[in-house]
Design an enzyme around this catalytic site. Structure first.
Site, PDB file in Angstrom:
ATOM      1  N   ASP A  32       0.822  -1.212   0.000  1.00  0.00           N
ATOM      2  CA  ASP A  32       0.000   0.000   0.000  1.00  0.00           C
ATOM      3  C   ASP A  32       0.859   1.267   0.000  1.00  0.00           C
ATOM      4  O   ASP A  32       1.957   1.279   0.561  1.00  0.00           O
ATOM      5  CB  ASP A  32      -0.914  -0.026   1.239  1.00  0.00           C
ATOM      6  CG  ASP A  32      -2.058   0.965   1.114  1.00  0.00           C
ATOM      7  OD1 ASP A  32      -2.362   1.398  -0.010  1.00  0.00           O
ATOM      8  OD2 ASP A  32      -2.659   1.303   2.160  1.00  0.00           O
ATOM      9  N   ARG A  45      -0.440   9.368  -9.958  1.00  0.00           N
ATOM     10  CA  ARG A  45      -0.452   8.141  -9.152  1.00  0.00           C
ATOM     11  C   ARG A  45       0.148   6.948  -9.912  1.00  0.00           C
ATOM     12  O   ARG A  45       0.731   6.047  -9.328  1.00  0.00           O
ATOM     13  CB  ARG A  45      -1.888   7.805  -8.736  1.00  0.00           C
ATOM     14  CG  ARG A  45      -2.471   8.768  -7.698  1.00  0.00           C
ATOM     15  CD  ARG A  45      -3.949   8.457  -7.449  1.00  0.00           C
ATOM     16  NE  ARG A  45      -4.152   7.099  -6.988  1.00  0.00           N
ATOM     17  CZ  ARG A  45      -4.104   6.712  -5.698  1.00  0.00           C
ATOM     18  NH1 ARG A  45      -3.866   7.605  -4.758  1.00  0.00           N
ATOM     19  NH2 ARG A  45      -4.295   5.454  -5.381  1.00  0.00           N
ATOM     20  N   SER A  77      -8.012  -5.161  -4.990  1.00  0.00           N
ATOM     21  CA  SER A  77      -9.093  -5.677  -4.145  1.00  0.00           C
ATOM     22  C   SER A  77     -10.439  -5.538  -4.851  1.00  0.00           C
ATOM     23  O   SER A  77     -10.572  -4.778  -5.820  1.00  0.00           O
ATOM     24  CB  SER A  77      -9.135  -4.919  -2.819  1.00  0.00           C
ATOM     25  OG  SER A  77      -9.717  -3.641  -3.005  1.00  0.00           O
ATOM     26  N   ASN A  80     -11.329  -2.032  -5.083  1.00  0.00           N
ATOM     27  CA  ASN A  80     -10.537  -1.106  -5.904  1.00  0.00           C
ATOM     28  C   ASN A  80     -11.232  -0.728  -7.226  1.00  0.00           C
ATOM     29  O   ASN A  80     -10.826   0.234  -7.886  1.00  0.00           O
ATOM     30  CB  ASN A  80      -9.143  -1.677  -6.193  1.00  0.00           C
ATOM     31  CG  ASN A  80      -8.211  -1.656  -4.995  1.00  0.00           C
ATOM     32  OD1 ASN A  80      -7.355  -2.518  -4.816  1.00  0.00           O
ATOM     33  ND2 ASN A  80      -8.368  -0.651  -4.141  1.00  0.00           N
ATOM     34  N   ARG A 200       1.948  -4.895   6.218  1.00  0.00           N
ATOM     35  CA  ARG A 200       1.252  -3.842   5.468  1.00  0.00           C
ATOM     36  C   ARG A 200       2.135  -2.611   5.457  1.00  0.00           C
ATOM     37  O   ARG A 200       2.624  -2.178   6.503  1.00  0.00           O
ATOM     38  CB  ARG A 200      -0.111  -3.505   6.064  1.00  0.00           C
ATOM     39  CG  ARG A 200      -0.808  -2.413   5.221  1.00  0.00           C
ATOM     40  CD  ARG A 200      -2.264  -2.218   5.512  1.00  0.00           C
ATOM     41  NE  ARG A 200      -2.845  -1.296   4.525  1.00  0.00           N
ATOM     42  CZ  ARG A 200      -4.110  -1.246   4.162  1.00  0.00           C
ATOM     43  NH1 ARG A 200      -4.964  -2.088   4.696  1.00  0.00           N
ATOM     44  NH2 ARG A 200      -4.546  -0.377   3.260  1.00  0.00           N
TER      45      ARG A 200
HETATM   46  C1  IPE Z   1      -5.601  -2.494  -0.108  1.00  0.00           C
HETATM   47  O1  IPE Z   1      -5.221  -1.180  -0.254  1.00  0.00           O
HETATM   48  C2  IPE Z   1      -5.658  -3.166  -1.442  1.00  0.00           C
HETATM   49  C3  IPE Z   1      -4.378  -3.371  -2.108  1.00  0.00           C
HETATM   50  C4  IPE Z   1      -3.207  -3.074  -1.631  1.00  0.00           C
HETATM   51  C5  IPE Z   1      -4.464  -3.994  -3.384  1.00  0.00           C
HETATM   52  P1  IPE Z   1      -6.294  -0.003  -0.413  1.00  0.00           P
HETATM   53  O2  IPE Z   1      -5.528   1.239  -0.590  1.00  0.00           O
HETATM   54  O3  IPE Z   1      -7.280  -0.340  -1.468  1.00  0.00           O
HETATM   55  O4  IPE Z   1      -7.036  -0.060   0.994  1.00  0.00           O
HETATM   56  P2  IPE Z   1      -7.761   1.099   1.817  1.00  0.00           P
HETATM   57  O5  IPE Z   1      -8.728   1.759   0.890  1.00  0.00           O
HETATM   58  O6  IPE Z   1      -6.710   2.033   2.272  1.00  0.00           O
HETATM   59  O7  IPE Z   1      -8.413   0.387   2.951  1.00  0.00           O
HETATM   60  C1  IPE Z   2      -1.696   0.211  -3.407  1.00  0.00           C
HETATM   61  O1  IPE Z   2      -1.405   1.567  -3.401  1.00  0.00           O
HETATM   62  C2  IPE Z   2      -1.919  -0.333  -4.791  1.00  0.00           C
HETATM   63  C3  IPE Z   2      -3.315  -0.678  -5.108  1.00  0.00           C
HETATM   64  C4  IPE Z   2      -4.323  -0.644  -4.287  1.00  0.00           C
HETATM   65  C5  IPE Z   2      -3.569  -1.124  -6.465  1.00  0.00           C
HETATM   66  P1  IPE Z   2      -2.570   2.630  -3.450  1.00  0.00           P
HETATM   67  O2  IPE Z   2      -2.955   2.878  -4.871  1.00  0.00           O
HETATM   68  O3  IPE Z   2      -3.695   2.230  -2.560  1.00  0.00           O
HETATM   69  O4  IPE Z   2      -1.851   3.926  -2.884  1.00  0.00           O
HETATM   70  P2  IPE Z   2      -2.419   4.915  -1.786  1.00  0.00           P
HETATM   71  O5  IPE Z   2      -2.820   4.105  -0.597  1.00  0.00           O
HETATM   72  O6  IPE Z   2      -3.582   5.619  -2.407  1.00  0.00           O
HETATM   73  O7  IPE Z   2      -1.275   5.814  -1.488  1.00  0.00           O
HETATM   74 MG    MG Z   3      -4.036   2.494  -0.578  1.00  0.00          MG
END
Ligand code: IPE
Ligand code: IPE
Ligand code: MG
Length: 272
Positions: A32, A45, A77, A80, A200
């Site tokens: 994450d 991003r 997820s 997502n 995490r």
């Molecule tokens: C969890 O991260 C899913 C993945 C790393 C693929 P998210 O960024 O989607 O989770 P939340 O929204 O912070 O809970």
């Molecule tokens: C995790 O990083 C990757 C995926 C969920 C695909 P994020 O895209 O959630 O990055 P943040 O949490 O918004 O910084």
């Molecule tokens: Mg995230």
């Protein structure tokens, strides 16, 4: 001095702090912080997701070198999909391109790759790449990389419940036969031992619908580092921290030179 500080001081010798006899067989990672990493740098991003891929490659190598047998990563997820279409499309395309480019090397490294999740809604070309990658590497046995895509722990559990309900209606099983073992055998992770350690990154302290059943007794390590900045040293710190944990599984630890009777105090004699 905290363990973190001791580790930081000896940073150059992190590998030496690892107990080779206590390396977790299965590590799960919620990768994450990609978006925040890029935004902090004033970049779109997508740059964070690109950098995240190269970090994943490093961590696969590091965990394999250390002697782990299974690495399970959360890549996309079920929640997502709620991101802007542009980001979702970018990620689908990235998965496809990265796999096409890397699968030969993954295979040469004797890594078995497996995708865990519901692949149905993915674009056809991506599904083809995912399936052919699994097919190519299914005979490899040195190391397993599970990539959770369109994965949700709740959805997985509901699916198993539905399947077992149908089996019991058709008479294939009796409702009284439903137990943890049977339930486990119907999960997408069937045959894979539960992770001993969940990492995490990005400092978030939640599971976000990841492996809800399988993480029941996993040790949890939260790294403050954003995934694109994660590296072998950060990974080793997580392993060292894991090795200092006392895993009790609801029981009690036996203390050296003390019998259970010596250390047990019943509520009746507590205030004697
Ligand atoms: C969890 O991260 C899913 C993945 C790393 C693929 P998210 O960024 O989607 O989770 P939340 O929204 O912070 O809970
Ligand atoms: C995790 O990083 C990757 C995926 C969920 C695909 P994020 O895209 O959630 O990055 P943040 O949490 O918004 O910084
Ligand atoms: Mg995230």
């Amino acid at each position: 001095m905290s363990l973190g500080k001791i580790i930081d001081k000896k940073n150059k010798n992190l590998g030496k702090l690892i107990n080779k006899q206590k390396v977790p067989e299965h590590v799960a990672i919620i990768m994450d912080g990609n978006g925040r990493w890029a935004t902090k740098k004033g970049l779109p991003r997508s740059f964070g997701h690109n950098k995240g891929v190269s970090v994943l490659k490093d961590i696969i190598k590091a965990s394999k070198k250390l002697g782990c047998k299974v690495l399970t990563v959360y890549a996309f997820s079920t929640e997502n999909w709620s991101r802007p279409k542009k980001e979702v499309d970018f990620l689908m395309n990235l998965f496809n391109e990265v796999l096409k480019n890397e699968i030969e090397e993954i295979h040469q490294e004797s890594i078995k790759i497996k995708f865990i999740g519901d692949l149905t809604p993915f674009p056809e070309s991506l599904k083809t790449t995912l399936n052919s990658s699994e097919d190519l590497t299914k005979g490899n046995s040195d190391f397993t990389l599970n990539v959770c895509v369109n994965y949700g722990g709740r959805q997985e559990i509901v699916k198993v419940a539905k399947k077992l309900a149908l089996k019991s209606i058709s008479g294939e099983i009796k409702p009284s036969e439903v137990n943890e073992e049977l339930f486990n055998s119907e999960l997408l992770t069937q045959g894979i031992k539960d992770p001993e350690l969940l990492i995490r990154t990005s400092g978030e302290k939640r599971i976000s619908n990841f492996l809800l059943w399988q993480l029941a007794y996993s040790e949890i390590y939260i790294s403050e580092v954003l995934w694109p900045d994660f590296n072998e040293d950060e990974f080793l710190k997580a392993i060292i921290d894991y090795q200092s944990r006392h895993r009790r599984f609801g029981g009690i630890e036996s203390l050296p030179n003390k019998s259970f009777e010596d250390s047990f105090c019943s509520p009746l004699n507590k205030y004697d």
